[in-house]
Write an enzyme that holds these catalytic residues in place. Structure first.
Site, mmCIF file in Angstrom:
data_model
loop_
_atom_site.group_PDB
_atom_site.id
_atom_site.type_symbol
_atom_site.label_atom_id
_atom_site.label_comp_id
_atom_site.label_asym_id
_atom_site.label_seq_id
_atom_site.Cartn_x
_atom_site.Cartn_y
_atom_site.Cartn_z
ATOM 1 N N GLY A 67 0.664 -1.285 -0.086
ATOM 2 C CA GLY A 67 -0.057 0.081 -0.139
ATOM 3 C C GLY A 67 0.890 1.171 0.306
ATOM 4 C CB VAL A 70 6.881 7.340 -4.224
ATOM 5 C CG1 VAL A 70 6.750 8.674 -3.910
ATOM 6 C CG2 VAL A 70 8.435 7.178 -4.885
ATOM 7 C CE1 TYR A 72 17.408 5.901 -2.538
ATOM 8 C CE2 TYR A 72 17.725 6.585 -0.379
ATOM 9 C CZ TYR A 72 18.384 5.955 -1.461
ATOM 10 O OH TYR A 72 19.687 5.799 -1.437
ATOM 11 C CB ALA A 140 8.696 4.935 5.488
ATOM 12 C CG LEU A 141 4.499 2.447 9.207
ATOM 13 C CD1 LEU A 141 2.981 2.439 9.958
ATOM 14 C CD2 LEU A 141 5.570 1.571 9.827
ATOM 15 N N GLY A 153 6.613 -4.111 5.259
ATOM 16 C CA GLY A 153 6.907 -3.794 6.879
ATOM 17 C C GLY A 153 7.217 -2.378 7.037
ATOM 18 C CB CYS A 171 4.564 8.883 2.403
ATOM 19 S SG CYS A 171 5.899 7.983 3.039
#
Length: 213
Positions: A67, A70, A72, A140-141, A153, A171
């Site tokens: 989900g 974008v 990095y 970030a998830l 993850g 994101c």
């Protein structure tokens, strides 16, 4: 089970291995956390919009099935891929997202990074930056759930070149500032940080009676 992958790890083979593990697991398969440090790559999630890739330059772009938008991945960032059976644990998606965030927040606190927190409406983990306390993203998830099994993850920025984040809207948020532990004045070994993060993730998973991990 905690497993370190070869460093640096190319993104696409790791993604395919996660998919294969998930497709082949059963009700008794133990949960695993795969830890890695990726070679530079931008990844676009299922909701990813090309306009959020501002200037990818020579960094490869991979479209994947998690989900989100974008992000990095690159050297100096530890990624914990959580191959978890949510149905066995009795977890709903919202509870699982909170579990991932809590593990990252707890890890940052363990290593002395102050103020790690959530940001309403924006999944991930943030830290206050500068005199005004503006929230900057440090973890970030991204998740995918198939038949009750989770993969992908959480990625935690440890000590990395942050300039590639300027080539995207992280994101999907224009102008979002991204930081790492080093920018917060904390320099620690990536392996130590990853190990602590994985331990927290596994410890947080509810374990039904008779289950193995």
């Amino acid at each position: 089970m905690i497993k370190w992958l070869t460093r640096p790890a190319d993104y696409a083979p790791v993604w395919q291995d996660m998919r294969a593990f998930t497709a082949g697991r059963g009700a008794a398969t133990p949960d695993e956390v795969w830890l890695c440090e990726h070679a530079p790559v931008y990844t676009l999630g299922q909701a990813g919009k090309p306009e959020h890739l501002l200037n990818p330059g020579a960094i490869p772009v991979v479209m994947c099935d998690r989900g989100g938008q974008v992000t990095y991945h690159g050297p100096g960032q530890v990624v914990a891929y959580t191959l978890f059976d949510l149905r066995r644990a009795g977890l709903f998606v919202r509870e699982y997202v909170r579990l991932l965030e809590d593990a990252a927040i707890g890890t940052l606190d363990d290593f002395g990074v102050p103020g790690a927190c959530r940001k309403p409406g924006a999944p991930g983990v943030y830290v206050p930056l500068g005199p005004a306390g503006e929230l900057a993203k440090i973890a970030a998830l991204g998740i995918k759930i198939r038949n009750g099994y989770a993969y992908h993850g959480v990625a935690l920025n440890v000590d990395m070149d942050l300039s590639p984040f300027l080539g995207i809207n992280p994101c999907g948020y224009e102008g979002l500032v991204t930081v790492d532990m080093a920018a917060c004045g904390v320099r620690r070994d990536l392996v130590d940080v990853g190990q602590r993060l994985a331990e927290r993730l596994l410890a947080a998973m509810p374990e039904p009676a008779g289950a193995t991990r």
